[in-house]
Design an enzyme around this catalytic site. Structure first.
Site, PDB file in Angstrom:
ATOM      1  CB  SER A 311      -0.929   0.006   1.201  1.00  0.00           C
ATOM      2  OG  SER A 311      -1.798  -1.100   1.112  1.00  0.00           O
ATOM      3  CG  HIS A 354     -12.680   1.420   3.868  1.00  0.00           C
ATOM      4  ND1 HIS A 354     -11.994   0.455   3.133  1.00  0.00           N
ATOM      5  CD2 HIS A 354     -11.958   1.604   4.997  1.00  0.00           C
ATOM      6  CE1 HIS A 354     -10.901   0.094   3.790  1.00  0.00           C
ATOM      7  NE2 HIS A 354     -10.860   0.769   4.935  1.00  0.00           N
ATOM      8  CB  CYS A 367     -10.056   2.465   1.030  1.00  0.00           C
ATOM      9  SG  CYS A 367     -11.345   1.660   0.040  1.00  0.00           S
TER      10      CYS A 367
END
Lengths: 600, 373
Positions: A311, A354, A367
């Protein structure tokens, strides 16, 4: 009868005259034809050139804390002409050497038959005492003193500081090392190698006339050694120590940069090695042990290990999408815990989703679904272009070891290397830093630095800069874009629900991004898996958020989740750096107060 | 009492005398240069000792000249017997030098009986050969070898003094040649020599001591191990070569005093000389030796009787053999055999013995007209 032997005497005279002529020819050959050559040998016979090692320059950290020192040690050597009178076996016993090794050392072919043979280095006081007590049994044995390098922080920063080793045969042939005697120690790794010329100094030279017994007849020339120049590295040893302590037994790497100059403030590769083992010549067994260690202590993980960034790559995706205008801060995406593409499902790490989410919170909460969308809108080729602009996919240019370039995939790459077209699913993977994408910790630190400083890529340096850094390459990203991304990164650490809360600091404002690179396809709670299947943990961070002085990347091999494993290390490294700076500041402000008092 | 004949003084061979004195003086100068002190605390006295021995040698020379050499033929047998006894004494009681026993200590003196024995041998063989009629046959050659040469040869090899043993063998052959051999004996010797080279070579090799084997290996391949067995030859060549055309100058040689050259004042003295005097000096020195040798052969030709002829040839061949083996060794064209350079190498016994030999040569020449004594 007397006449009988007149002939034999005449013949003898002729033979004798013939031999005289032969001898005269031989004299002509030796003295006239080869005379110059032999004259040279006879002169060299008497000259002994003793190289006097120069004290090596001291290596300091950026704050002037010494990282190495030169300490004296004793060594034993033997004058070869006394070999016959020395009992090699009892000598081996006294010096604690294997007699087979000792014989090998002694029988090695030498250029100069009168040059002392080094038998053992770094003698203990017990060994010296034992030798001295039996001095008369070992004629020609010399105990002498030399300097060796001591690395004061042991394995801390070893990959950057490096180590010394005996000059090797190919180096001996290099004109760069022309003045270095064959047994000398030179830098063989890290800064010791890169700046060897600076640190080495100039060997002194004593030329003396000696006779065949090695007795000094008279000195001819005496040139004292010139100490090597000191070197001030850009690293901060406190930061370095703090970071390395937290790694403990875990493998990984940490690179901290000054985003305004490109100076490397911290450079960790764990596990590390103790450069002191090399300082007086590493034994073959120790060398093999180091190189066959399954944990690969000699691998420079900051530059040579490449993994998917997970990420942390969302920084690139966000930057690309914002800068290209395909999303705005207000763009909302609905995360229901994943999206379907064909028969494939691309999940979000948060299974229940989310909900409807915009960029800022998407960064804060990392997310995945939001970034699938963002990646899709940017397209893989643009995404790859931004990744490259921010320094990924190519070497950063830190010359410590042979660096790996990582991989930023795009449609062209896939066609060329795999002979396949690019699938959108692969864009989804790339957008969250999985799949083909591979980066080094060094590259991620540079990326973080570029985001923090407004889009400038400085060439990294391990030397503390006294002048302005060389001009940076521009990443060509709008400042507003980077501000938005930085805001998100601030949120990651400081806002509720942020994945990087573990790096929140009371001393300084930190921004950052977590990353977890999958090792196996199944998402399970990492702690339940055997270590080799656990995910790699990433954390990139910068501080202070307002006016950044440090940008870093912390990476833990098989560390599990980035927020759990890497973020605390990043926090400690940052605090290690600012604690030291803080001390300076506090002192500074006290002095200011004093001044004010004086004025009052 | 001793009567010095006027004719003896008139016929005194000043040439031979001057040549040996010249060589001895060059020798003493070179010994000094080779052993001159490099550091203040050294006091080598080699050249001083050699000067004493030179004076003793000169006295011995004049003493020898004053008697007719015929006396030597009368005392040849007792001399030979005494020589053998001395050689045996060395074998039993001698002190060891370089793995070889050569010296005999008598009070403060130590001397090398083999240095005298070579001379005694020449006198004795010459005396024996004049009893042989006409050219020597194979039988008489074998007889004289087995009876008078074989025993000292064995003792010398046993010592082991290989150098003198080789010299003795060469002396025996060359005096035989001077005496005159039958043609078939010469042919036989040549054939025998060729056939026996590998055979004798093998036995010879097995019987050698390690240092002797090493010297031969070093001679064949001096560069194989410059610091080891080839060291002597290499350093000798370096010394000679370094002399160049004109030499480094007297007392400016380094190979000797700096001890790179082993045995510098004895076996390798020629190399020390050549380093300091160059090709120029070396060729001059060779000519001095050539003059001495040719003069000796001329004396042999002019001798009044066969004993004088054989004796003079024997002595001259001895000088030549020593000279060629020694200088050939320093030049690296012959194996290292530890024999000194006549008149120049340091060593009292050798110098004395060589002066006696020179005295005999002068004696023979001075009495060449005295046909009816």
């Amino acid at each position: 009868m007397i006449n009988n032997n007149r002939d034999s005497i005449r013949i003898a005279s002729l033979v004798i005259i013939g031999l005289f002529i032969l001898f005269t020819i031989r004299l002509w050959q030796l003295q006239v034809l080869q005379g110059k050559e032999y004259r040279k040998i006879s002169t060299e016979n008497m000259l002994r050139i003793i190289k006097i090692p120069a004290p090596r320059g001291i290596i300091y950290d950026r704050n002037g804390i010494p990282l190495v020192k030169n300490s004296p040690y004793f060594y034993a050597s033997l004058m070869p002409e006394h070999l016959e009178n020395v009992d090699i076996n009892s000598l081996a016993e006294i010096l604690g050497l294997n007699s087979v090794d000792l014989y090998a050392k002694i029988n090695k072919k030498r250029l100069n038959p009168f040059e002392p043979i080094k038998l053992k280095e770094s003698l203990t006081f017990a060994e010296i005492a034992a030798v001295e007590a039996r001095r008369s049994d070992f004629p020609g044995l010399i105990i002498d003193i030399d300097m060796s390098r001591e690395y004061l922080y042991g394995d801390v920063g070893a990959h950057l500081i490096g180590y010394l080793g005996k000059i090797n045969p190919s180096q001996s042939k290099d004109p760069e090392f022309r003045d270095v005697p064959p047994d000398a120690f030179i830098g063989q790794w890290g800064a010791e190698l890169l700046f060897d010329r600076t640190l080495r100094g100039t060997f002194g030279e004593r030329i003396i006339e000696v006779d065949a017994l090695g007795r000094e007849i008279r000195p001819l020339q005496d040139k004292p050694p010139v100490k090597g120049d000191d070197l001030r590295l850009s690293i901060d040893i406190n930061l370095q120590k703090a970071a390395e302590e937290l790694y403990a037994d875990r493998a990984g790497a940490l690179v901290a940069l000054n985003p305004n100059t490109g100076e490397v403030l911290g450079f960790v590769s764990k596990p590390s090695f103790d450069p002191n083992k090399f300082a007086r010549g590493i034994s073959y067994d120790q060398w093999i042990e180091l190189n066959q260690d399954k944990k690969l202590p000699m691998l420079n993980r900051a530059l040579q290990s490449q993994y998917p960034p997970g990420s942390t790559f969302k920084i690139v995706t966000a930057t690309a999408a914002l800068n290209e205008g395909v999303i705005t801060p207000e763009t909302k995406v609905n995360c229901s815990g994943g999206i379907n593409y064909g028969t494939w499902r691309f999940g979000c790490w948060k299974k229940n989703g989310h909900g409807t989410i915009s960029l800022h919170r998407a960064i804060v909460e990392s997310c995945d679904v939001y970034f699938y969308e963002a990646g899709k809108r940017v397209g893989i080729d643009k995404l790859a272009e931004y990744a490259r602009r921010l320094g990924l996919g190519s070497e950063t240019g830190l010359p410590l070891v042979k660096e790996r370039a990582g991989l930023i995939p795009d449609t062209k790459w896939k066609l060329e290397k795999r002979n396949q077209q690019w699938y959108l699913g692969e864009t989804f993977n790339a957008a969250i830093g999985q799949g083909y994408v591979a980066v080094t910790p060094m590259q991620m630190a540079q990326l973080m630095s570029a985001v923090a400083n407004g889009g400038f890529i400085y060439s990294p340096t391990i030397i503390k800069l006294e002048t302005l850094p060389s001009p940076a390459r521009k990443a060509d990203v709008k400042p507003e874009t980077l501000e938005l991304v930085k805001n998100g990164l601030y949120g990651v650490v400081n806002e509720a629900g942020g994945t990087g809360g573990a790096s929140r600091s009371k001393i300084v404002t930190v921004g950052g991004k977590t990353g977890t690179a999958q090792v196996v396809g199944i998402r399970k709670s990492s702690n339940l898996l055997p270590e080799r299947f656990r995910d790699h943990a990433w954390f990139v961070a910068f501080a202070p958020v307002e006016k950044t002085e440090i940008a870093l990347c912390a990476f833990v091999e098989h560390g599990g989740h980035g927020g759990g494993a890497a973020a605390p290390i990043a926090k400690l490294a940052i605090e290690g750096y600012f604690k030291n700076k803080g001390a300076e500041r506090i002192q500074g402000s006290k002095e200011q107060k004093k001044d004010k008092n004086a004025e009052n | 009492m001793l009567k010095i004949d006027r004719r003896l003084i008139r016929n005194f061979d000043w040439a031979t005398f001057s040549l040996v004195i010249l060589l001895s003086i060059i020798g003493i100068m070179t010994i000094y240069s080779a052993t001159r002190p490099l550091l203040p605390n050294e006091q080598p006295a080699f050249h001083i000792k050699q000067i004493y021995w030179l004076l003793i040698g000169m006295s011995a020379l004049f003493l020898i000249v004053s008697f007719d050499y015929i006396w030597l033929s009368r005392f040849a047998s007792p001399l030979y017997a005494a020589g053998i006894v001395l050689l045996l004494a060395v074998l039993i009681a001698g002190k060891t030098g370089m793995g070889a026993q050569r010296w005999l200590n008598i009070g403060p003196l130590s001397f090398q009986p083999s240095e005298f024995f070579r001379l005694i041998f020449i006198i004795f063989i010459s005396r024996y050969f004049i009893t042989v009629q006409d050219r020597m046959s194979l039988i008489s050659m074998l007889k004289s070898f087995l009876m008078f040469t074989f025993i000292p040869l064995v003792i010398l090899i046993k010592q082991p003094d290989l150098g003198t043993a080789i010299i003795l063998l060469i002396m025996f052959l060359s005096i035989s040649l001077a005496k005159g051999l039958q043609k078939k004996v010469i042919a036989l010797l040549i054939i025998l020599g060729i056939i026996s080279i590998p055979f004798i070579g093998n036995i010879f090799w097995e019987g050698l001591k390690d240092y002797q084997k090493n010297r031969l290996i070093a001679f064949m391949e001096p560069d194989a191990d410059p610091a080891g067995i080839g060291y002597h030859i290499n350093q000798s060549k370096v010394a000679i070569g370094a002399g160049g055309f004109l030499g480094k100058g007297y007392l400016h040689g380094t190979q000797g005093p700096f001890r790179f050259l082993p045995e510098k004042q004895t076996d390798f003295i020629f190399a020390v000389f050549a380093e300091e005097w160059g090709l120029f000096g070396s060729v001059f020195l060779l000519l001095v030796y050539l003059a001495l040798i040719l003069r000796g052969l001329d004396t042999a030709l002019k001798a009044k009787d066969e004993f004088g002829k054989l004796l003079a040839s024997g002595i001259t061949f001895m000088f030549s053999t020593y000279f060629f083996i020694n200088v050939g060794m320093t030049l690296g064209i012959m194996p290292v055999v530890g024999i000194p350079l006549p008149f120049m190498s340091y060593g009292g016994t050798a110098l004395l013995s060589n002066f006696i030999a020179a005295g005999i040569l002068i004696n023979i020449r001075a009495r060449r007209y005295e046909l009816f004594y």
